[in-house]
Design an enzyme around this catalytic site. Structure first.
Site, PDB file in Angstrom:
ATOM      1  N   HIS A  51      40.520  60.203  20.544  1.00  0.00           N
ATOM      2  CA  HIS A  51      39.352  59.995  19.680  1.00  0.00           C
ATOM      3  C   HIS A  51      38.943  61.313  19.062  1.00  0.00           C
ATOM      4  O   HIS A  51      38.826  62.326  19.759  1.00  0.00           O
ATOM      5  CB  HIS A  51      38.188  59.423  20.488  1.00  0.00           C
ATOM      6  N   SER A  52      38.766  61.333  17.750  1.00  0.00           N
ATOM      7  CA  SER A  52      38.299  62.509  17.040  1.00  0.00           C
ATOM      8  C   SER A  52      39.236  63.692  17.309  1.00  0.00           C
ATOM      9  O   SER A  52      40.436  63.591  17.085  1.00  0.00           O
ATOM     10  CB  SER A  52      36.855  62.821  17.447  1.00  0.00           C
TER      11      SER A  52
END
Length: 955
Positions: A179-180
């Site tokens: 994520h990210s």
């Protein structure tokens, strides 16, 4: 008064513009978010054996196993499912993977019921806890996390070997979900020395900025991005040979669109990094059954998205092989079908020999009799289920009867050859139903079974329809749609994602699909379904024409209308019959600038500050013996009145000329720090494809850049005016407090018979108690603290000094001339000139400190959590020592000498140009330019016979 009016007018215009941009960003053209929240019980267990013996970061980070259960996970952990490891992003948490573990378990249980007792597929979800570290702000932190990820993967795979169970295949690779910045950590990991070859073959990233760091305030993170992206491009340039260590890796990049206000979704593209055989980039708006924008954090818990990802995981895994996944081609086919939001074809071909096929007829809600049907250049919309492959597909489409559809290359009599199965485009219907749309420019073959014929499901059939709109930004265009299924409208002239549009509808138009042309060079799937609300829909897109994003070099092609239509970045597929009117949404377009140019709001005002400082020094050096240093207010007003219009023309010209290769060559040649190649804007990538990008100034060229450049410069000038007033207000309030608190102290009393004296011993002046503080700070920088902290403390010290000088001047001015601290008017002017100089430096240092804050925040967080983090700014004394000595020198009221003014001009002029041309991608250089300037001003002020006021020296 006019000067004040000019400054005030620019300040008011700046505040108004920033508020307008913010309102546009926050309120205009938002993606509609319809994410569902599903609650699930999760249990976590610390992988206790994975400690500092297995990784040098074992005490800093930790590894956990996550399961969807209300019961505690027994120790020791004995994994037996397909390994998936989650890497959270900037300031994230390891428990974010919980919803994915829950939906995977739920999907597996329901598939078991559907298959009546099949064992199904179990997943082991591992998650790394980085203690909410700021990986987006610090390159060294990014590398540490990537190294730990490799150590964790190796340990996980060894756990399976130690706990091997009879009948189960021992995994040799894992699936990584990032994520990210966790997605970037995953890509960095495979480039490091401790990476175990073939231990990762599938990476799924959510809202990860693959192309450009979200913040460029740290030199290390820009360097890491550059090296990692070069590694991936070089690897895939080797093709499928053994020289490519990444040949078996597939990577999926998913962005949340405009709803993501943390990471610009333009940066998720893998086009210039990974070939289509290994990578896919898409938006949540494009994904079937998701069809919504998702913000940066919600992308981890949005029920529709995690369901689609879990479904794709079941499609691509094969627990019976060491890699735990199916071949690369199957994985990529699954990703295209599940996430591209477009029609696709199977790789397998088959022939139909001597079949009886009936020609298809146009019509709506047709119920066809059993048998084969065919047509040419047709589109169809149906509520039948088309070409499902597995129980997972059947589970996803529980309603509707099966329909088989192929696209064939040729027809000879009653034979159809080289036919490929069509996986349709899914279209949202009423009452949460899902429809299937197929469009074929060629031969369409349809097989209607008896079950499908008797189901009552319907089919709409019509010819394919495409038209191109000669649109420009100065007007609007009206289209009438009469197709029974849908009509495709292409806009070849609308090539910039910085501009938003509005579409007004009338008649029976009930749904509009916005998408990129199928033959457009960009492979990022950006499409969305728009339902007219009060007969209006908003249009915006990413990727094409985005600042700093690499794009494929154009190759000579046909320029006929048909070719332009298919390659147009913006298409509207209109379902229904009626009229559509499209026009530019100017207010909505302003919000697009915020996400793309946040860093520019730091770099360009710095350039303006250096331009104003250059003007101040030019006036100071040209004024002769009665030299007066202009106040920052006066200098800024003079810059606005006499030079701003010329500066706007210069930046507009710069934005225009950077489209020429030889100009970019030259600008990269003179860049400091050097990029290593004057051809850095050219990106040689896989299979001979050549990409380019404009990494200078605004990152774009052409008419839009020419218009935006002066506007941004005027905005930056206004920001300088506002910041100047804020700093002056702070120092004024502080000086008032000092005056009141020390009114009776001798320091602020006026000694009699004081004359201006000359300092013949500048070295002796340094033997001052603050020198001890500087030495201590320098020692701490050498041993422990980053230079950003020392710079911040120096800024605070200068603000205090400026306030003190202001208080002292106010106190002396309140006495009669006979008792004044200054014996004559010339001395008063010199003191006022020095205060102007100190105030200007205070403003520049405050602004530079803002650039240093992100890296400083990483160090502070590490101190709070008791973690040691390696900083490149540790031991880098030269990056702050000139500034520390400069502040110490200012405490003696030393002004720069007039010797060698051209050196000052060169430093300030190039610093201004550097912050303008390279500031967006090298914001970290803002600090170093001030440090260089401080060092030079320090040298010019250390001259013998320098005039100082010894009695007023601050102890």
């Amino acid at each position: 008064m006019r000067r004040i009016n000019i400054n005030a007018s620019v300040a008011l215009w700046t505040v108004f513009t920033i508020l307008t941009i913010w309102i546009s960003f926050a309120l205009h053209q938002p993606d509609v978010q319809t994410c569902d929240i599903a609650r699930t019980w999760i249990s976590t267990a610390h992988v206790e054996g994975f400690d500092s013996k297995h990784s040098r970061f074992g005490e800093k980070y930790s590894l956990h196993l996550i399961r969807a259960s209300q019961h505690a996970i027994p120790q020791p952990i004995r994994p037996s499912g397909v390994p998936v490891i989650f890497v959270h992003g900037n300031a994230g948490g390891f428990r974010q993977i919980g919803p994915f573990a829950g939906i995977a378990q739920e999907l597996n249980d329901e598939l078991r019921l559907l298959t009546k007792g099949d064992a199904g597929t179990e997943f082991d979800f591992f998650s790394i806890d980085f203690n909410e570290a700021y990986s987006a702000l610090h390159g060294r932190t990014l590398l540490d996390q990537a190294e730990y990820l490799n150590d964790a993967i190796a340990y996980i795979l060894d756990m399976y070997k130690r706990n091997q169970q009879e009948g189960l295949q021992v995994p040799e690779s894992v699936i990584v979900l990032g994520h990210s910045m966790g997605g970037i950590v995953s890509r960095v990991a495979v480039t490091l020395e401790n990476y175990r070859p073939q231990s990762v073959n599938t990476i799924i990233t959510l809202a990860s900025p693959h192309l450009i760091p979200a913040a460029t305030f740290d030199a290390d993170i820009t360097k890491v991005y550059h090296l990692v992206n070069d590694y991936w491009r070089a690897a895939f340039a080797e093709g499928d040979t053994n020289d490519n260590p990444l040949r078996d890796i597939t990577i999926l990049s998913i962005a949340g669109g405009k709803s993501d206000t943390m990471v610009p979704s333009d940066y998720v593209s893998l086009d210039s990094l990974v070939p289509a055989t290994n990578g896919l980039s898409t938006f949540t708006n494009s994904i079937a059954r998701v069809w919504t924008g998702i913000d940066h954090d919600a992308v981890m818990w949005c029920h529709q998205l995690r369901r689609q990802i879990a479904s794709a995981l079941f499609h691509i895994v094969d627990p019976n092989v060491p890699s735990q996944t199916k071949p690369r081609e199957v994985r990529m086919s699954t990703f295209h079908r599940s996430f591209s939001g477009s029609q696709s074809l199977s790789s397998a071909m088959q022939d139909f020999i001597n079949i009886e096929a009936t020609p298809l007829q146009d019509g709506v809600e047709q119920r066809l009799a059993p048998g084969f049907y065919w047509g040419r250049n047709l589109q169809m919309l149906t509520n039948h289920v088309i070409n499902y492959d597995s129980n997972i597909d059947l589970y996803e489409r529980k309603s509707g009867s099966l329909l088989k559809v192929w696209q064939c290359r040729s027809r000879q009599g009653s034979s159809f050859r080289q036919c490929k199965r069509i996986y349709p485009l899914f279209v949202p219907g009423i009452n949460d139903s899902v429809l299937s749309h197929v469009s074929v420019n060629g031969i369409l073959l349809l097989d209607v079974s008896k079950e499908a014929s008797e189901s009552g499901d319907w089919i709409n059939i019509d010819e394919t329809s495409m038209s191109a709109a000669p649109f420009n930004i100065y007007g609007n265009i009206v289209f009438s749609t009469s197709n029974m299924v849908s009509q495709d409208i292409a806009f070849p002239a609308l090539t910039s994602g910085l501009i938003s549009y509005k579409v007004l509808t009338s008649g029976g138009v009930g749904l509009i699909r916005q998408y990129m042309g199928r033959n457009h060079p960009s492979r990022t799937y950006d499409s969305k379904y728009l339902i007219p609300h009060y007969a209006r829909v908003d249009i915006s897109f990413h990727g094409d024409g985005a600042p700093f994003v690499p794009f494929k070099l154009k190759t000579p092609t046909k320029t006929d209308l048909s070719t332009k239509s298919y390659k147009a970045p913006l298409h509207l597929q209109v379902f229904g019959q009626g009229k559509v009117t499209i026009s530019v949404d100017y207010v909505g377009s302003l919000g697009n600038l915020f996400m793309r140019y946040r860093t520019l709001l730091f770099s360009l005002p710095t350039a303006v500050l250096y331009a104003v400082l250059l003007l101040q020094f030019w006036r100071y050096y040209q004024s002769g013996s009665d030299a007066k240093f202009l106040s920052l207010r006066d200098a800024t007003g003079l810059f606005i009145k006499q030079y701003l219009s010329w500066a706007c023309l210069v930046v507009a010209g710069l934005s225009f000329v950077i489209k020429f290769e030889f100009i970019r060559d030259f600008l990269h040649f003179i860049q400091i720090p050097a990029t290593g190649s004057s051809k850095s804007y050219e990106i040689e990538t896989f299979y001979g494809s050549l990409y380019t990008h404009i990494d200078l100034f605004l990152g774009i060229s052409g008419p839009i850049g020419v218009v935006l450049a002066p506007a941004f410069l005027a905005l930056a000038t206004g920001i300088v005016v506002v910041v100047t007033e804020i700093v002056i207000a702070v120092t004024t309030l502080a000086s008032l407090a000092i005056s009141r608190g020390h009114r009776k102290m001798s320091l602020l009393q006026t000694p009699k018979n004081v004359t201006i004296q000359s300092s013949d011993d500048p070295i002796g002046d340094l033997l001052h108690k603050r020198t001890v503080i500087i030495a201590l700070m320098a020692l701490l920088v050498l041993l422990f603290v980053p230079y950003q902290l020392a710079f911040a403390l120096a800024t605070a010290s200068l603000l205090a000094l400026t306030a003190y000088f202001d208080a002292e001047e106010s106190a002396s001015a309140s006495h009669d001339l006979s008792t004044s601290l200054y014996a004559n008017r010339q001395a008063q002017e010199k003191v006022g000139s020095f205060i102007n100089y100190a105030t200007t430096m205070s403003v520049v240092m405050v602004w530079t400190t803002l650039v240093n804050i992100p890296v400083l925040a990483v160090w502070v967080q590490g101190m709070v959590f008791g973690r040691s983090t390696i900083f490149s700014s540790h031991h880098n004394l030269l990056s702050v020592l000139p500034t520390l000595l400069f502040i110490e020198n200012l405490s003696f009221r030393r002004m720069p000498e007039r010797g060698l003014p051209f050196v000052t001009y060169i430093i300030l002029g190039y610093a201004c140009f550097n912050c303008t041309a390279y500031g967006m991608m090298h914001a970290f250089m803002i600090h170093h330019w001030f440090n260089l300037l401080a060092g030079w001003l320090l040298i010019t002020s250390y001259k013998r016979n320098k005039t100082v006021i010894k009695e007023s020296r601050i102890e």
